[in-house]
Design a protein around this motif. Sequence first.
Motif, PDB file in Angstrom:
ATOM      1  N   LYS A  49       0.856  -1.187   0.000  1.00 43.98           N
ATOM      2  CA  LYS A  49       0.000   0.000   0.000  1.00 43.98           C
ATOM      3  C   LYS A  49       0.890   1.234   0.000  1.00 43.98           C
ATOM      4  CE  LYS A  49      -0.617   0.407   4.990  1.00 43.98           C
ATOM      5  NZ  LYS A  49      -1.533   0.511   6.114  1.00 43.98           N
ATOM      6  N   ILE A  50       0.314   2.342  -0.448  1.00 48.27           N
ATOM      7  CA  ILE A  50       1.027   3.617  -0.359  1.00 48.27           C
ATOM      8  C   ILE A  50       0.206   4.529   0.537  1.00 48.27           C
ATOM      9  CG2 ILE A  50       2.208   3.354  -2.574  1.00 48.27           C
ATOM     10  CD1 ILE A  50       0.196   5.277  -3.832  1.00 48.27           C
ATOM     11  N   GLU A  51       0.921   5.324   1.312  1.00 50.52           N
ATOM     12  CA  GLU A  51       0.273   6.243   2.248  1.00 50.52           C
ATOM     13  C   GLU A  51       1.011   7.573   2.200  1.00 50.52           C
ATOM     14  OE1 GLU A  51       0.311   6.321   6.992  1.00 50.52           O
ATOM     15  OE2 GLU A  51      -0.826   4.612   6.189  1.00 50.52           O
ATOM     16  N   GLU A  52       0.237   8.659   2.131  1.00 39.53           N
ATOM     17  CA  GLU A  52       0.888   9.968   2.093  1.00 39.53           C
ATOM     18  C   GLU A  52       1.846  10.106   3.264  1.00 39.53           C
ATOM     19  OE1 GLU A  52      -0.715  13.778   0.813  1.00 39.53           O
ATOM     20  OE2 GLU A  52      -2.610  12.727   0.461  1.00 39.53           O
ATOM     21  N   LEU A  53       2.948  10.779   2.984  1.00 42.03           N
ATOM     22  CA  LEU A  53       3.956  10.984   4.020  1.00 42.03           C
ATOM     23  C   LEU A  53       3.350  11.772   5.168  1.00 42.03           C
ATOM     24  CD1 LEU A  53       6.837   9.940   3.764  1.00 42.03           C
ATOM     25  CD2 LEU A  53       7.562  12.284   3.447  1.00 42.03           C
ATOM     26  N   ASN A  54       3.684  11.393   6.390  1.00 41.19           N
ATOM     27  CA  ASN A  54       3.153  12.072   7.568  1.00 41.19           C
ATOM     28  C   ASN A  54       4.172  12.011   8.699  1.00 41.19           C
ATOM     29  OD1 ASN A  54       2.784   9.543   9.021  1.00 41.19           O
ATOM     30  ND2 ASN A  54       0.998   9.205   7.711  1.00 41.19           N
ATOM     31  N   GLU A  55       3.781  12.547   9.850  1.00 41.25           N
ATOM     32  CA  GLU A  55       4.710  12.607  10.984  1.00 41.25           C
ATOM     33  C   GLU A  55       5.074  11.226  11.521  1.00 41.25           C
ATOM     34  OE1 GLU A  55       0.521  12.898  12.233  1.00 41.25           O
ATOM     35  OE2 GLU A  55       1.706  14.211  10.968  1.00 41.25           O
ATOM     36  N   GLU A  56       4.312  10.209  11.155  1.00 39.67           N
ATOM     37  CA  GLU A  56       4.587   8.860  11.653  1.00 39.67           C
ATOM     38  C   GLU A  56       5.475   8.033  10.726  1.00 39.67           C
ATOM     39  OE1 GLU A  56       0.811   7.079  12.511  1.00 39.67           O
ATOM     40  OE2 GLU A  56       0.254   8.703  13.861  1.00 39.67           O
ATOM     41  N   ASN A  57       5.605   8.420   9.453  1.00 41.11           N
ATOM     42  CA  ASN A  57       6.376   7.574   8.535  1.00 41.11           C
ATOM     43  C   ASN A  57       7.535   8.276   7.823  1.00 41.11           C
ATOM     44  OD1 ASN A  57       5.117   9.027   6.458  1.00 41.11           O
ATOM     45  ND2 ASN A  57       3.587   7.442   6.076  1.00 41.11           N
ATOM     46  N   TRP A  58       7.635   9.594   7.954  1.00 38.74           N
ATOM     47  CA  TRP A  58       8.672  10.306   7.194  1.00 38.74           C
ATOM     48  C   TRP A  58      10.082   9.871   7.590  1.00 38.74           C
ATOM     49  CZ3 TRP A  58      12.580  13.384   9.023  1.00 38.74           C
ATOM     50  CH2 TRP A  58      12.488  13.801  10.363  1.00 38.74           C
ATOM     51  N   TYR A  59      10.321   9.664   8.887  1.00 38.46           N
ATOM     52  CA  TYR A  59      11.684   9.328   9.324  1.00 38.46           C
ATOM     53  C   TYR A  59      12.072   7.926   8.854  1.00 38.46           C
ATOM     54  CZ  TYR A  59      15.910   9.125  12.080  1.00 38.46           C
ATOM     55  OH  TYR A  59      17.228   9.018  12.470  1.00 38.46           O
ATOM     56  N   GLU A  60      11.117   7.017   8.871  1.00 36.78           N
ATOM     57  CA  GLU A  60      11.397   5.673   8.359  1.00 36.78           C
ATOM     58  C   GLU A  60      11.803   5.738   6.890  1.00 36.78           C
ATOM     59  OE1 GLU A  60       8.657   2.349   9.943  1.00 36.78           O
ATOM     60  OE2 GLU A  60       7.541   4.229  10.243  1.00 36.78           O
ATOM     61  N   CYS A  61      11.153   6.615   6.131  1.00 35.86           N
ATOM     62  CA  CYS A  61      11.523   6.782   4.720  1.00 35.86           C
ATOM     63  C   CYS A  61      12.961   7.284   4.587  1.00 35.86           C
ATOM     64  CB  CYS A  61      10.555   7.719   4.012  1.00 35.86           C
ATOM     65  SG  CYS A  61       8.954   6.977   3.668  1.00 35.86           S
ATOM     66  N   CYS A  62      13.367   8.145   5.498  1.00 35.97           N
ATOM     67  CA  CYS A  62      14.738   8.676   5.454  1.00 35.97           C
ATOM     68  C   CYS A  62      15.782   7.597   5.747  1.00 35.97           C
ATOM     69  CB  CYS A  62      14.903   9.819   6.454  1.00 35.97           C
ATOM     70  SG  CYS A  62      14.029  11.316   5.983  1.00 35.97           S
ATOM     71  N   GLN A  63      15.388   6.552   6.458  1.00 37.86           N
ATOM     72  CA  GLN A  63      16.319   5.483   6.837  1.00 37.86           C
ATOM     73  C   GLN A  63      16.495   4.422   5.754  1.00 37.86           C
ATOM     74  OE1 GLN A  63      18.061   5.665   9.840  1.00 37.86           O
ATOM     75  NE2 GLN A  63      17.126   7.680   9.716  1.00 37.86           N
ATOM     76  N   LEU A  64      15.642   4.428   4.743  1.00 38.39           N
ATOM     77  CA  LEU A  64      15.718   3.422   3.684  1.00 38.39           C
ATOM     78  C   LEU A  64      16.982   3.611   2.857  1.00 38.39           C
ATOM     79  CD1 LEU A  64      11.998   3.597   2.523  1.00 38.39           C
ATOM     80  CD2 LEU A  64      13.032   1.909   4.058  1.00 38.39           C
ATOM     81  N   GLN A  65      17.501   2.503   2.327  1.00 38.28           N
ATOM     82  CA  GLN A  65      18.753   2.570   1.576  1.00 38.28           C
ATOM     83  C   GLN A  65      18.648   1.863   0.235  1.00 38.28           C
ATOM     84  OE1 GLN A  65      21.768   0.886   4.099  1.00 38.28           O
ATOM     85  NE2 GLN A  65      21.905   2.717   5.349  1.00 38.28           N
ATOM     86  N   LEU A  66      19.372   2.413  -0.730  1.00 35.27           N
ATOM     87  CA  LEU A  66      19.526   1.785  -2.037  1.00 35.27           C
ATOM     88  C   LEU A  66      20.846   1.038  -2.059  1.00 35.27           C
ATOM     89  CD1 LEU A  66      18.510   4.819  -4.250  1.00 35.27           C
ATOM     90  CD2 LEU A  66      17.237   2.690  -4.057  1.00 35.27           C
ATOM     91  N   SER A  67      21.018   0.197  -3.068  1.00 33.98           N
ATOM     92  CA  SER A  67      22.335  -0.394  -3.271  1.00 33.98           C
ATOM     93  C   SER A  67      23.295   0.729  -3.664  1.00 33.98           C
ATOM     94  CB  SER A  67      22.284  -1.451  -4.370  1.00 33.98           C
ATOM     95  OG  SER A  67      22.058  -0.826  -5.620  1.00 33.98           O
ATOM     96  N   GLU A  68      24.569   0.473  -3.530  1.00 35.35           N
ATOM     97  CA  GLU A  68      25.566   1.499  -3.837  1.00 35.35           C
ATOM     98  C   GLU A  68      25.442   1.978  -5.286  1.00 35.35           C
ATOM     99  OE1 GLU A  68      30.323   1.655  -3.515  1.00 35.35           O
ATOM    100  OE2 GLU A  68      29.311   0.650  -1.838  1.00 35.35           O
ATOM    101  N   LYS A  69      25.234   1.054  -6.217  1.00 30.95           N
ATOM    102  CA  LYS A  69      25.119   1.421  -7.633  1.00 30.95           C
ATOM    103  C   LYS A  69      23.869   2.261  -7.877  1.00 30.95           C
ATOM    104  CE  LYS A  69      25.377  -0.320 -12.311  1.00 30.95           C
ATOM    105  NZ  LYS A  69      25.951   0.927 -12.772  1.00 30.95           N
ATOM    106  N   GLN A  70      22.744   1.889  -7.273  1.00 23.33           N
ATOM    107  CA  GLN A  70      21.508   2.642  -7.478  1.00 23.33           C
ATOM    108  C   GLN A  70      21.601   4.039  -6.883  1.00 23.33           C
ATOM    109  OE1 GLN A  70      18.987  -0.281  -5.654  1.00 23.33           O
ATOM    110  NE2 GLN A  70      18.016  -0.760  -7.611  1.00 23.33           N
TER     111      GLN A  70
END
Length: 151
Positions: free
Chosen positions: A7-28
Amino acid sequence: MGIDRVKIEELNEENWYECCQLQLSEKQAEYIETNAVSIAQSKFESSLKPFAIYYKDKVVGFLMYNTVKEELNGYWVFRIMIDKNFQGKGIGKAATKLMLSEMSKLPEAKKIVVGYHSENKEAHHLYASLGFIDNGDRFGKEMAVIKYLNN
């Protein structure tokens, strides 16, 4: 893996920081801005809509699109990413389908456009599998592909 688990959910005060912690592979990481930069951009450009991507109630990705038409007279996908630990499971494709459904509701939505680095093979495969067409449009180092909507 069914789309019902994504599911997708608009960014809010409860999920924005988790989004900042996500990582891509080095090449991406060479091809895309960080989620923190994208989130900051959305706070200064009010037409951008950022979303967290969830899989089984866990934030595993981020996407953002523009609600105002831009180049090529289309609505643009600005970002879509899945954390490196959750790639290859169909989550990105499922989330992109959900995003396209949302974008198709925008006023006079006839074209959705996404730009990506021509060497980003994962992005190329994803967008081609969803019916995006390469008409040869280029913006600097990025190629732009278009999905025509049948509204």
